[in-house]
Design a protein around this motif. Structure first.
Motif, mmCIF file in Angstrom:
data_model
loop_
_atom_site.group_PDB
_atom_site.id
_atom_site.type_symbol
_atom_site.label_atom_id
_atom_site.label_comp_id
_atom_site.label_asym_id
_atom_site.label_seq_id
_atom_site.Cartn_x
_atom_site.Cartn_y
_atom_site.Cartn_z
ATOM 1 N N LEU A 192 -51.903 -25.670 76.663
ATOM 2 C CA LEU A 192 -52.352 -27.059 76.520
ATOM 3 C C LEU A 192 -51.659 -27.976 77.531
ATOM 4 C CD1 LEU A 192 -52.610 -27.515 72.644
ATOM 5 C CD2 LEU A 192 -54.452 -27.178 74.286
ATOM 6 N N LYS A 193 -50.374 -27.764 77.768
ATOM 7 C CA LYS A 193 -49.658 -28.607 78.723
ATOM 8 C C LYS A 193 -50.246 -28.469 80.115
ATOM 9 C CE LYS A 193 -45.110 -29.034 76.519
ATOM 10 N NZ LYS A 193 -43.667 -28.689 76.588
ATOM 11 N N PHE A 198 -53.295 -30.572 84.644
ATOM 12 C CA PHE A 198 -54.291 -30.444 85.708
ATOM 13 C C PHE A 198 -55.424 -31.443 85.521
ATOM 14 C CE2 PHE A 198 -52.079 -26.687 86.901
ATOM 15 C CZ PHE A 198 -52.481 -26.388 88.190
ATOM 16 N N GLY A 199 -55.805 -31.703 84.268
ATOM 17 C CA GLY A 199 -56.838 -32.708 84.022
ATOM 18 C C GLY A 199 -56.413 -34.076 84.514
ATOM 19 N N ALA A 238 -43.992 -28.662 91.034
ATOM 20 C CA ALA A 238 -42.829 -27.934 90.529
ATOM 21 C C ALA A 238 -42.564 -28.227 89.060
ATOM 22 C CB ALA A 238 -41.597 -28.298 91.357
ATOM 23 N N LEU A 239 -42.931 -29.418 88.594
ATOM 24 C CA LEU A 239 -42.652 -29.806 87.216
ATOM 25 C C LEU A 239 -43.686 -29.292 86.226
ATOM 26 C CD1 LEU A 239 -41.469 -33.512 87.713
ATOM 27 C CD2 LEU A 239 -40.057 -31.512 87.204
ATOM 28 N N THR A 246 -47.072 -19.070 93.654
ATOM 29 C CA THR A 246 -48.525 -19.016 93.765
ATOM 30 C C THR A 246 -49.188 -20.195 93.072
ATOM 31 O OG1 THR A 246 -48.421 -16.594 93.825
ATOM 32 C CG2 THR A 246 -50.561 -17.601 93.352
ATOM 33 N N THR A 247 -48.850 -20.419 91.792
ATOM 34 C CA THR A 247 -49.480 -21.514 91.057
ATOM 35 C C THR A 247 -49.064 -22.872 91.616
ATOM 36 O OG1 THR A 247 -47.705 -21.369 89.421
ATOM 37 C CG2 THR A 247 -49.744 -20.205 88.934
ATOM 38 N N GLN A 248 -47.816 -22.991 92.053
ATOM 39 C CA GLN A 248 -47.377 -24.249 92.652
ATOM 40 C C GLN A 248 -48.136 -24.539 93.940
ATOM 41 O OE1 GLN A 248 -43.140 -24.031 93.111
ATOM 42 N NE2 GLN A 248 -42.733 -23.986 90.906
#
Length: 310
Positions: A192-193, A198-199, A238-239, A246-248
């Motif tokens: 959920l976070k 991202f939303g 980063a937060l 990869t995701t960062q």
């Protein structure tokens, strides 16, 4: 006596506005409650959907029967409540946005209504796009990183041991097995976070374009602050993302792309405003070029303004 009558007349519109606001808030809250009840009725299916990335990751890592657990009697119930609140807000947002629009619209001019309405539609669309991007792209990568990291030491050990004698292989297998026993609420909390983060990041074009319409931001100013934007986006990445590169990197590329799109949208807003002022005779070319921000408009934007006049 006349002063008292004037005071009562001036307070009447305020009371009417407060009554209108109360009506709109009540309808928005009712829509939220209805959406929350609907989501709670399908809470199990929504939970399965949100945990689908971690399930697929566990199956890919060789677990044929993924299991999640909860350790308190009330934990699963409140997990469904959390899902219902987020889902209810998402379902009720069109009604909430409509009530907000009905409250604000009477005080706007026609051109202000035409300017505000597209943002009211674009905001939830971009939020859903960011949430979908997080659920289908980022979260699977994050889960693969975290869960796959537990298998990395055994992978390295297998490479170092190679094909030695069977006794040493058996000795290498001795020890404590480290297995993943995921908790429902903790896994859902990560999901959920990231979806909300991202939303919200995908709201950047809406925010900057609104600031451009209000005169609080300019395309030239946004171009000049690119280096600061890069640092800020890297910090946010980063937060809000797991500690894997990869995701960062994915979040940075996407949000920076949205920043560049925002510059383009703000430039179009300024071009249309300039064209309108020219048509109305309020635009002063000398004053505009004395302004360092307006002086950075290039020839292409001026050409677009001429085409808009036609």
């Amino acid at each position: 006596m006349s002063d008292t009558n004037e005071l009562e007349d001036s307070s009447a519109p305020l009371i009417e506005h407060l009554a209108e606001l109360r009506t709109r808030l009540i309808r928005a809250v009712l829509a939220f409650l209805v959406g929350m009840i609907i989501c709670f009725a399908f809470g199990g299916q929504l939970l399965d959907f949100l945990l689908d990335p971690i399930e697929k990751t566990m199956r890919d890592l060789g677990n044929p029967n993924p299991v999640m657990q909860y350790t308190a009697p009330q934990e699963y119930f409140f997990t469904l409540i959390r899902i219902s609140m987020v889902g209810g807000l998402a379902l009720a947002f069109p009604v909430i946005g409509y009530q907000l629009w009905r409250f604000v619209a009477p005080g706007l001019y026609k051109n202000e209504k035409n300017a505000f309405l597209p943002f009211l539609i674009a905001s939830p669309a971009l939020f859903l796009l960011g949430a979908a991007f997080s659920h289908y792209v980022v979260i699977p990568l994050a889960m693969a990183f975290f869960l796959g990291f537990a298998d990395f030491p055994s992978f390295v050990s297998a490479l170092l041991v190679g094909e030695e004698v069977e006794g040493s292989m058996e000795a290498a297998k001795e020890g404590i097995d480290i297995v993943f026993n995921g908790k429902v609420n903790e896994s859902l909390d990560i999901t959920l976070k990231m979806i909300v983060a991202f939303g919200l990041c995908f709201q950047l074009p809406v925010l900057l374009t609104l600031m451009g319409k209000a005169g609080l931001a300019s395309a030239a100013g946004l171009r000049n602050t690119r280096k600061y934007a890069v640092v800020g986006i890297l910090t946010v990445a980063a937060l809000v993302t797991p500690p894997d590169v990869t995701t960062q990197l994915i979040l940075f590329v996407v949000v920076y792309g949205l920043y560049e799109v925002s510059i383009f949208l703000v430039a179009r807003v300024e071009t249309k405003r300039e064209a309108q002022l020219r048509a109305e005779g309020y635009y002063d070319d000398e004053e505009a070029f004395d302004d360092p921000l307006m002086a950075e408009f290039d020839a292409d934007e001026a050409e677009n303004a001429k085409e808009s006049d036609k």
